[in-house]
Design a protein around this motif. Structure first.
Motif, mmCIF file in Angstrom:
data_model
loop_
_atom_site.group_PDB
_atom_site.id
_atom_site.type_symbol
_atom_site.label_atom_id
_atom_site.label_comp_id
_atom_site.label_asym_id
_atom_site.label_seq_id
_atom_site.Cartn_x
_atom_site.Cartn_y
_atom_site.Cartn_z
ATOM 1 N N TRP A 134 0.919 -1.456 -0.191
ATOM 2 C CA TRP A 134 0.006 -0.251 -0.138
ATOM 3 C C TRP A 134 0.667 1.221 0.363
ATOM 4 O O TRP A 134 2.106 0.766 1.084
ATOM 5 N N LEU A 135 0.398 1.990 -0.852
ATOM 6 C CA LEU A 135 1.541 3.478 -0.148
ATOM 7 C C LEU A 135 0.130 4.001 0.290
ATOM 8 O O LEU A 135 -1.118 4.690 -0.624
ATOM 9 N N MET A 136 0.391 5.362 0.936
ATOM 10 C CA MET A 136 -0.854 5.512 2.516
ATOM 11 C C MET A 136 -0.195 7.464 1.988
ATOM 12 O O MET A 136 1.739 7.228 2.375
ATOM 13 N N ARG A 137 -1.005 8.131 1.171
ATOM 14 C CA ARG A 137 -0.738 9.693 2.373
ATOM 15 C C ARG A 137 -1.441 10.149 2.762
ATOM 16 O O ARG A 137 -2.800 10.002 3.181
ATOM 17 N N PHE A 138 -1.029 10.768 3.471
ATOM 18 C CA PHE A 138 -1.768 11.839 5.494
ATOM 19 C C PHE A 138 -1.311 12.663 5.262
ATOM 20 O O PHE A 138 0.545 13.893 4.547
ATOM 21 N N PRO A 140 -1.713 16.542 6.915
ATOM 22 C CA PRO A 140 -2.734 17.516 7.610
ATOM 23 C C PRO A 140 -3.537 18.402 7.407
ATOM 24 O O PRO A 140 -4.718 18.711 8.408
ATOM 25 N N VAL A 141 -3.186 18.906 5.618
ATOM 26 C CA VAL A 141 -4.224 20.431 5.483
ATOM 27 C C VAL A 141 -5.533 20.073 4.776
ATOM 28 O O VAL A 141 -6.176 20.663 6.134
ATOM 29 N N LYS A 142 -5.242 18.901 4.339
ATOM 30 C CA LYS A 142 -7.063 18.037 4.111
ATOM 31 C C LYS A 142 -7.459 17.009 5.219
ATOM 32 O O LYS A 142 -9.004 17.045 4.861
ATOM 33 N N ASN A 143 -6.986 16.936 5.907
ATOM 34 C CA ASN A 143 -7.784 16.462 7.240
ATOM 35 C C ASN A 143 -7.606 14.876 5.928
ATOM 36 O O ASN A 143 -9.180 14.752 6.630
ATOM 37 N N ALA A 144 -7.196 14.310 5.603
ATOM 38 C CA ALA A 144 -7.238 13.193 4.505
ATOM 39 C C ALA A 144 -6.314 12.166 4.906
ATOM 40 O O ALA A 144 -4.788 12.829 4.566
ATOM 41 N N VAL A 145 -6.486 11.206 4.528
ATOM 42 C CA VAL A 145 -5.535 9.739 4.062
ATOM 43 C C VAL A 145 -6.302 8.896 2.932
ATOM 44 O O VAL A 145 -7.401 9.186 2.541
ATOM 45 N N SER A 146 -5.028 9.211 1.664
ATOM 46 C CA SER A 146 -5.154 8.626 0.371
ATOM 47 C C SER A 146 -5.126 7.209 0.378
ATOM 48 O O SER A 146 -3.228 6.822 0.944
ATOM 49 N N VAL A 147 -5.003 6.521 -0.119
ATOM 50 C CA VAL A 147 -4.694 4.757 0.128
ATOM 51 C C VAL A 147 -4.744 4.336 -1.606
ATOM 52 O O VAL A 147 -5.340 3.777 -1.665
ATOM 53 N N LEU A 148 -3.572 3.606 -1.901
ATOM 54 C CA LEU A 148 -3.249 3.164 -3.060
ATOM 55 C C LEU A 148 -2.665 1.584 -3.499
ATOM 56 O O LEU A 148 -2.352 1.777 -2.189
ATOM 57 N N LEU A 149 -4.274 0.553 -3.462
ATOM 58 C CA LEU A 149 -3.405 -0.431 -3.059
ATOM 59 C C LEU A 149 -2.512 -1.231 -4.773
ATOM 60 O O LEU A 149 -3.264 -1.139 -5.861
ATOM 61 N N ILE A 150 -1.825 -2.296 -4.151
ATOM 62 C CA ILE A 150 -0.725 -2.307 -5.593
ATOM 63 C C ILE A 150 -1.146 -3.333 -5.332
ATOM 64 O O ILE A 150 -0.279 -4.329 -4.488
ATOM 65 N N PRO A 151 -1.129 -4.129 -6.977
ATOM 66 C CA PRO A 151 -1.367 -5.887 -6.367
ATOM 67 C C PRO A 151 0.609 -6.354 -6.870
ATOM 68 O O PRO A 151 0.853 -5.605 -7.230
ATOM 69 N N PRO A 152 0.209 -7.387 -5.929
ATOM 70 C CA PRO A 152 1.273 -7.821 -6.088
ATOM 71 C C PRO A 152 2.587 -8.408 -6.851
ATOM 72 O O PRO A 152 3.682 -8.701 -7.329
ATOM 73 N N GLN A 153 1.138 -8.354 -7.691
ATOM 74 C CA GLN A 153 1.473 -9.122 -9.740
ATOM 75 C C GLN A 153 2.044 -8.167 -10.192
ATOM 76 O O GLN A 153 2.353 -8.174 -11.463
ATOM 77 N N THR A 154 1.823 -6.869 -10.443
ATOM 78 C CA THR A 154 1.742 -5.708 -10.548
ATOM 79 C C THR A 154 3.312 -5.603 -11.649
ATOM 80 O O THR A 154 4.574 -5.917 -10.611
ATOM 81 N N ARG A 155 3.776 -5.513 -12.490
ATOM 82 C CA ARG A 155 5.303 -5.680 -13.379
ATOM 83 C C ARG A 155 5.604 -4.563 -13.810
ATOM 84 O O ARG A 155 4.761 -3.693 -14.071
ATOM 85 N N VAL A 156 7.044 -4.818 -13.887
ATOM 86 C CA VAL A 156 7.565 -2.776 -13.065
ATOM 87 C C VAL A 156 8.852 -3.744 -13.191
ATOM 88 O O VAL A 156 9.540 -4.561 -13.998
ATOM 89 N N GLU A 157 9.169 -2.304 -13.724
ATOM 90 C CA GLU A 157 10.870 -2.431 -14.512
ATOM 91 C C GLU A 157 11.578 -2.134 -12.854
ATOM 92 O O GLU A 157 12.019 -1.626 -12.431
ATOM 93 N N ILE A 158 12.837 -3.371 -12.799
ATOM 94 C CA ILE A 158 13.621 -3.396 -11.515
ATOM 95 C C ILE A 158 14.983 -3.416 -12.488
ATOM 96 O O ILE A 158 15.703 -3.981 -13.321
ATOM 97 N N PRO A 159 15.729 -2.520 -11.610
ATOM 98 C CA PRO A 159 17.450 -2.522 -12.208
ATOM 99 C C PRO A 159 17.781 -3.604 -12.359
ATOM 100 O O PRO A 159 17.932 -4.049 -11.404
ATOM 101 N N ASP A 160 18.720 -4.073 -13.717
ATOM 102 C CA ASP A 160 19.493 -5.031 -14.026
ATOM 103 C C ASP A 160 19.036 -6.296 -13.700
ATOM 104 O O ASP A 160 19.499 -7.197 -13.682
ATOM 105 N N ARG A 161 17.287 -5.768 -13.891
ATOM 106 C CA ARG A 161 17.005 -7.540 -13.775
ATOM 107 C C ARG A 161 15.890 -7.713 -14.203
ATOM 108 O O ARG A 161 14.714 -9.013 -14.623
ATOM 109 N N GLY A 162 15.578 -6.383 -15.203
ATOM 110 C CA GLY A 162 14.323 -7.040 -16.391
ATOM 111 C C GLY A 162 12.855 -6.528 -16.037
ATOM 112 O O GLY A 162 12.578 -6.340 -15.134
ATOM 113 N N ARG A 163 11.665 -7.152 -16.194
ATOM 114 C CA ARG A 163 10.128 -7.086 -16.000
ATOM 115 C C ARG A 163 10.308 -7.953 -14.882
ATOM 116 O O ARG A 163 10.723 -9.324 -14.941
ATOM 117 N N ASN A 164 9.643 -7.840 -14.191
ATOM 118 C CA ASN A 164 9.246 -8.432 -13.034
ATOM 119 C C ASN A 164 8.121 -8.236 -12.004
ATOM 120 O O ASN A 164 8.183 -7.187 -11.979
#
Length: 472
Positions: A134-138, A140-164
């Protein structure tokens, strides 16, 4: 305020498996003294000067560190120092300090199977893939919390390891690599802090809350012999304990199943409501103690209390959750299903939920332009108890130009008010749709149909739409 900060700033995080303490800690042992002969006067003067100088340096260093810790929280400066929480918790039943964040903080939350051992760095002592991200943004100005749920299977570019899958970044390089890859994937968003915990800590946390109240939409049967978990839940509102909540979160019918993330949001929503409950006050110190004993984090104590305070006192609509837009894809080169990111949807979510500025030009235009009514994917779900309203709503939306509308199974828990569930962060399209449904409520989460961009969960108030608004 300074006295409160001084009292609570060095709370502990002992290892996950605490060792038995000896009756007397090092701090309480009597200092051993040895007999020495008194030196001549000139040497005494030199020693006095040396001791005085050492004491002065120590005092300056202590004041500098204390001031630095306060400035890091209250003067909006982020530090990378891992706090030292090796001292024992003294006042378990004392009230928590009501510290308030003075800056926005982006927090990465990682869940692994087992074996979280707090370390002096951000590398995992046991390299395991991340099961929850999860990526959570707290804010205090808006008195709010945003949560981004990221599937563990999300394919990304990892340096020196390629797409994983992003989950494997944790086993390759711990929190450091995971944070760096996620930041790059999510439009270079800064990640200020992290929290890492395992399944055992999660179960204990839910139990300390007294369980969480959840609506179970369908039967859930889950067994995990390795963790000793056996769950058999029937549909309906229930208060689930730690083991049941963990089984509910992990249950999935197939490998490429997004419903587990759906259930994570339901749990997070319930936990947020439970933390805000005034009846929980007496348990909060013990909850914080548990978190500090069994999680790995680089949050300072002041920041930790600030996050708890913001979660407790957020605005009524101040918890927004969204799934990273995308879809499961299978290819010959990658037979295991992976989550393929919808880059336009990602940009929209990062802009609306995380205040992440977009690049000028086509990227910004695509992200901020609402989907056309012809292409907007809307799921209709009846929760009104009126079997006729679903067909009427479907016909009305199509007459207004919405072509990609489809019905799904009725929601078993009747609702008085219609909900516009913003699945993929398209707030602009949802606002346009609300002009047809003036009494509907926005719900910034992915708790509707997982294949849709917007889910309309039709409540009892929809019966009046046709009479009051649609006849115009």
């Amino acid at each position: 305020m300074l006295e409160v900060i001084e009292l609570y700033k060095n709370l502990p995080i002992p290892p996950q498996k605490p060792k038995k303490k000896s009756p007397l800690s090092k701090r309480n042992r009597s200092n051993r003294t040895s007999k020495i002969s008194i030196p001549p006067l000139p040497l005494t003067l030199r020693l006095a000067r040396l001791l005085f100088g050492s004491f002065t340096l120590l005092l300056i260093a202590t004041l500098s560190l204390t001031l630095g810790a306060i400035i890091a929280v209250f003067d909006a400066k982020v530090t990378d120092t891992v706090p030292d929480w090796r001292q024992s918790w003294v006042q378990t039943d004392s009230p928590l300090p009501s510290l308030r964040l003075s800056r926005t903080l982006n927090l990465l939350v990682l869940g692994i199977e087992e074996g979280v051992t707090p370390t002096t760095g951000s590398q995992s002592s046991l390299p395991k893939p991340a099961e929850t991200l999860w990526l959570m943004r707290f804010d205090p100005v808006k008195n709010a919390v945003s949560v981004l749920l990221i599937p563990p299977q999300t394919r990304v570019e990892i340096p020196d390891r390629g797409r994983n899958p992003i989950a494997s970044a944790h086993s390759m390089g711990g929190v450091t690599l995971t944070s760096r890859v996620l930041s790059q994937t999510l439009n270079s968003i800064p990640i200020d802090r992290y929290i890492r915990a395992d399944a055992a800590t999660f179960r204990s946390f839910i139990d300390l809350l007294g369980g969480v109240e959840l609506f179970v939409p369908e039967s859930v049967s889950y067994q995990d012999s390795t963790q000793g978990i056996s769950v058999n839940l029937q549909p309906g509102w229930q208060t689930l304990k730690g083991e049941e909540t963990l089984g509910f979160a992990r249950f999935q019918k197939k490998e490429a199943d997004r419903s587990s993330i759906h259930r994570q949001q339901m749990i997070l929503q319930s936990v947020g409501d439970r933390l805000a409950s005034p009846t929980l006050g007496s348990q909060l110190p013990r909850i914080v103690q548990l978190m500090h004993e069994y999680i790995d984090t680089n949050l300072t104590l002041e920041e930790f209390f600030g996050l708890v305070n913001l979660l407790q006192h957020r605005s009524p609509d101040g918890l927004k959750m969204v799934l990273l837009p995308g879809e499961f894809t299978t290819r010959r080169s990658a037979p295991t299903p992976y989550w393929n990111i919808d880059t336009t949807g990602r940009d929209r979510v990062m802009y609306h939920y995380f205040d992440q500025e977009l690049n000028p030009g086509a990227q910004r235009d695509r992200a901020l332009s609402p989907n056309s009514p012809r292409t907007l994917k809307i799921a209709l779900q009846n929760a009104s108890g009126n079997p006729l309203i679903l067909g009427q709503m479907l016909a009305e939306l199509k007459s207004r130009g919405y072509r990609n509308v489809y019905p799904i199974s009725d929601w078993p828990d009747p609702q008085r008010q219609t909900q516009i569930i913003i699945q993929t962060g398209d707030i602009t399209a949802a606002t346009t749709l609300k002009t047809l449904l003036p009494t509907a409520q926005f719900q910034s989460s992915s708790l509707g149909d997982l294949e849709s961009e917007i889910t309309l969960r039709i409540g009892e108030d929809a019966v009046s739409f046709k009479e009051r608004y649609w006849a115009e």
